[in-house]
Design an enzyme around this catalytic site. Sequence first.
Site, PDB file in Angstrom:
ATOM      1  N   SER A 104       0.860  -1.185   0.027  1.00 42.93           N
ATOM      2  CA  SER A 104      -0.052  -0.062   0.073  1.00 42.93           C
ATOM      3  C   SER A 104       0.877   1.457   0.178  1.00 42.93           C
ATOM      4  O   SER A 104       2.165   1.216   0.614  1.00 42.93           O
ATOM      5  CB  SER A 104      -0.882  -0.032   1.338  1.00 42.93           C
ATOM      6  N   ALA A 153      -0.108   6.416   3.292  1.00 44.37           N
ATOM      7  CA  ALA A 153       0.808   6.838   4.218  1.00 44.37           C
ATOM      8  C   ALA A 153       0.002   6.432   6.075  1.00 44.37           C
ATOM      9  O   ALA A 153       0.683   6.040   6.624  1.00 44.37           O
ATOM     10  CB  ALA A 153       1.197   8.141   4.362  1.00 44.37           C
ATOM     11  N   GLY A 154      -1.431   6.714   5.918  1.00 44.45           N
ATOM     12  CA  GLY A 154      -2.108   6.569   7.272  1.00 44.45           C
ATOM     13  C   GLY A 154      -1.843   5.036   7.445  1.00 44.45           C
ATOM     14  O   GLY A 154      -1.770   4.732   8.785  1.00 44.45           O
ATOM     15  N   ASP A 157      -7.236  -4.995   2.815  1.00 45.19           N
ATOM     16  CA  ASP A 157      -8.533  -4.110   2.368  1.00 45.19           C
ATOM     17  C   ASP A 157      -9.565  -4.025   3.320  1.00 45.19           C
ATOM     18  O   ASP A 157      -9.897  -4.726   4.183  1.00 45.19           O
ATOM     19  CB  ASP A 157      -9.027  -5.157   1.154  1.00 45.19           C
ATOM     20  N   TYR A 203     -12.349   7.784   6.310  1.00 49.35           N
ATOM     21  CA  TYR A 203     -13.389   8.067   7.231  1.00 49.35           C
ATOM     22  C   TYR A 203     -13.468   7.943   8.472  1.00 49.35           C
ATOM     23  O   TYR A 203     -14.617   8.239   9.155  1.00 49.35           O
ATOM     24  CB  TYR A 203     -14.292   6.838   6.516  1.00 49.35           C
ATOM     25  N   LYS A 247      -7.976   4.486  19.778  1.00 50.85           N
ATOM     26  CA  LYS A 247      -8.584   3.974  18.515  1.00 50.85           C
ATOM     27  C   LYS A 247      -7.913   2.519  18.435  1.00 50.85           C
ATOM     28  O   LYS A 247      -8.530   1.564  17.781  1.00 50.85           O
ATOM     29  CB  LYS A 247      -8.324   4.934  17.301  1.00 50.85           C
ATOM     30  N   ARG A 280      -8.974  -2.411  12.202  1.00 54.09           N
ATOM     31  CA  ARG A 280      -7.492  -2.859  11.787  1.00 54.09           C
ATOM     32  C   ARG A 280      -6.735  -3.564  12.991  1.00 54.09           C
ATOM     33  O   ARG A 280      -6.203  -4.247  12.854  1.00 54.09           O
ATOM     34  CB  ARG A 280      -6.776  -1.568  11.284  1.00 54.09           C
TER      35      ARG A 280
END
Length: 202
Positions: A13, A16-17, A78, A161, A182, A188
């Site tokens: 991927s 960067a996040g 994904d 989002y 989080k 994730r």
Amino acid sequence: MIVHSPLKIVLASRNAGKLREFTELLPEVTFVPWPADAPELPETGAFFQDNALQKAEGARAWWREHGAEPVDGVLADDSGLCVDALWGGPGVLSARFAPDLPTYRDKNRRLLAMVPDGADRSARFVCVLAYAPLRGESLTASGAVEGSLAFDHRGDGGFGYDPIFIPDGFDRTFGELPPETKHTLSHRARACVALRARLGLD
């Protein structure tokens, strides 16, 4: 599958996040970013798992031929936001939603405007990880978090989002919650817990 730390893994991927979050969620892993000269990876599947495997195995095949350094394997993610009032959308199309808009602040506001007044605002984030060792069979791990949509973009933390999603049990969005909070409950984070168990890293 049992592997031994430390692992060096290519993250399939350029987000960067995602790189930042995986580095924080899997501190025992050294991540190699997907190179700028590497091809875009396909994600044409109908389900998150299809896309994660497609990306991981496509990246592995490329790395075997062109990789600049030895690695243990490739990790692909994904993930997406599934909104009940939008029949589960944007779902697997989350990364490609509103391609005409330049920022996620704009995309988030468009998505919120699509939800009818008075509609159920239930939503969930879903993540499927696919790990493709350089030699051997691929495996997947998944995680999800239930919540609801905010009424506007709130907070500058996280990415994507995050600023419009309020996880169950909280009154702040992922964009407003501190990263350490989080990382205890996100889709994730939960997928990383499952992946760590599958790889025998616990």
